[in-house]
Write an enzyme that holds these catalytic residues in place. Structure first.
Site: not given
Length: 283
Positions: A30-32, A216
């Site tokens: 994932d990124f954020d 997350d």
């Protein structure tokens, strides 16, 4: 620093498979909140200072590295600083939950048409939020193929989120969309768009022999579910929670942490894990 030990037998098996045959392993993230710290304004999110270096060190040693995000892929590429980086020539960004894709090898984004329900919901939302008495500080993020309603700037983000869930769920259904909750955010997007679908399709495409997935937020539960299903079918996998702790010392997304094989301390912990993997695979 060594590689932390997964707490579950399935996680240990997934890590062992990755280390034994890295050329068949896919590392998906994932990124954020995973590669980038969570910030009040998503437009200001940037990858952790060590993320690009860690990814470029690991990517040449595995089958593939993919970023799986709800953001438009071009935004993730810019905010991540992924373009033109030696070692990341074959990075893939699966944006909008896989509806759009950016490949570093071409630098191009491939995307279908936007779902009409997103267009109509986007136009209706400002007046809709005003009519239902959304809390001051609630704001909209146009994601192109989805639209998100954020509450993190309100006086009580969790209470504001609870207020919005029912009405936004009805609005989403009326426009043929689904409502996806996240950390202080509710997102309206087309059905069939989730990180689990995107990840499973990509793993099949590249013929993965094992997978590591790190996330997350609630939106990552679909990817966790996909890896769990694939593990039951014989594909080794390691699930990592980027689990920054709250003031009480608990992971901010407890359900994700409970299902993870390994919990690390936020993006810094993810970067440390990637660096440790690259170090071991370079020997």
């Amino acid at each position: 620093m060594g590689i932390p030990t997964p707490t579950t037998p399935q996680g240990k098996e997934g890590l062992a498979a990755l280390l034994a045959e890295p050329g068949r392993a896919v590392v998906a993230l994932d990124f954020d909140g995973t590669l980038s710290p969570i910030v009040p304004d998503p437009d200001q999110a940037r990858a952790h200072p060590g993320a690009v270096r860690a990814l470029s060190g690991l990517a040449p040693r595995v089958r593939s590295v993919a970023v799986v995000t709800g953001r438009p892929p071009g935004v993730a590429v810019r905010h991540g600083g992924f373009a033109g980086v030696p070692g990341l020539e074959h990075l893939v960004v699966l944006g909008h939950y896989g509806a759009e894709r950016w490949d570093a090898v071409t630098g191009e984004v491939h995307a279908p048409a936007v779902h009409p329900g997103v267009l109509t919901a986007r136009a209706e939302l400002p007046g809709f939020l005003d009519r239902i008495g959304a809390w001051q500080g609630t704001w909209l993020e146009d994601k192109g193929r989805a639209v998100a309603v954020h509450t993190r700037r309100t006086e009580d983000p969790d209470a504001a989120l609870d207020l919005l869930k029912g009405p936004l769920g009805e609005l989403a259904e009326r426009h043929g969309l689904v409502l996806e909750p996240g950390r202080m955010v509710l997102e309206l997007r087309p059905p069939g768009m989730d990180k689990g679908v995107a990840l499973a399709e990509y793993l099949n495409e590249v013929g993965a022999g094992s997978v590591l997935y790190a996330g997350d937020d609630l939106g990552d539960l679909a990817a966790f579910g996909a890896v769990e299903r694939l593990r039951a079918e014989g594909l080794p996998g390691l699930l990592v929670c980027s689990g920054a702790l709250d003031e009480g010392g608990e992971p901010t997304v407890a359900e994700l942490a409970r299902r993870a094989d390994l919990v690390v301390d936020g993006p810094g912990g993810v970067v440390a894990l990637l660096e440790a993997l690259a170090d071991v695979l370079s020997i």
